[in-house]
Write an enzyme that holds these catalytic residues in place. Structure first.
Site, mmCIF file in Angstrom:
data_model
loop_
_atom_site.group_PDB
_atom_site.id
_atom_site.type_symbol
_atom_site.label_atom_id
_atom_site.label_comp_id
_atom_site.label_asym_id
_atom_site.label_seq_id
_atom_site.Cartn_x
_atom_site.Cartn_y
_atom_site.Cartn_z
ATOM 1 N N GLY A 123 6.874 9.436 1.078
ATOM 2 C CA GLY A 123 7.646 8.253 1.445
ATOM 3 C C GLY A 123 7.348 7.060 0.545
ATOM 4 O O GLY A 123 8.255 6.342 0.115
ATOM 5 N N CYS A 124 6.076 6.853 0.252
ATOM 6 C CA CYS A 124 5.681 5.705 -0.575
ATOM 7 C C CYS A 124 6.176 5.867 -2.012
ATOM 8 O O CYS A 124 6.589 4.895 -2.641
ATOM 9 C CB CYS A 124 4.174 5.521 -0.531
ATOM 10 S SG CYS A 124 3.581 5.133 1.147
#
Length: 154
Positions: free
Chosen positions: A43-44
């Site tokens: 996600g990051c």
């Protein structure tokens, strides 16, 4: 989460090159200050790459992008190089800024309660005031959403 209309807490942290960066050095410019849990996680990485892809458009709007996590300077440098991120990543291992911006929260991780960074993005205006605050943002959508917010706030 800090509320809109508040003065954004100033801070000084080290960037991916080990240089000191203060929020106050960007007075007169809009700042997108985003907090994320960890370098090199799906996600990051997706969120950072989204900001990188749209970076020229953020620059056209005169906006600065600052990403903050508790990862080390060394971790940030590897993350930046791996994805060729054109913006600044700031290291907050002591959680000073993360806590000042109220993004260190209890989270559910695989059924266990743990403390961690809640993905949050702030838009700080030219006077250093919080113009918009978004919590529980969707990593993939956040860069596009922030560009839209910039377009409507100009």
């Amino acid at each position: 989460m800090l509320e809109t209309g508040l003065k954004a807490p100033d801070f000084t942290l080290l960037n991916q090159d080990g240089e000191s960066v203060s929020l106050s050095q960007y007075l007169g410019q809009k700042v997108i200050l985003y907090f994320y849990p960890k370098d090199n996680t799906p996600g990051c990485s997706q969120q950072a790459c989204g900001f990188a892809q749209l970076y020229p458009q953020f620059q056209e709007k005169g906006a600065i992008i600052l990403g903050v996590s508790k990862d080390s300077v060394k971790s940030h440098k590897k993350f930046q190089e791996k994805y060729q991120l054109p913006f600044t990543l700031l290291s907050d291992p002591e959680l000073e800024v993360i806590q000042a911006y109220d993004v260190w929260k209890e989270k559910n991780m695989y059924g266990k309660k743990v403390m961690g960074v809640v993905r949050t993005t702030y838009l700080i205006n030219e006077e250093g005031m919080i113009e918009k605050a978004y919590t529980k943002v969707k990593a993939a959508k956040n860069p596009v959403d922030m560009l839209e917010v910039l377009n409507t706030s100009l």
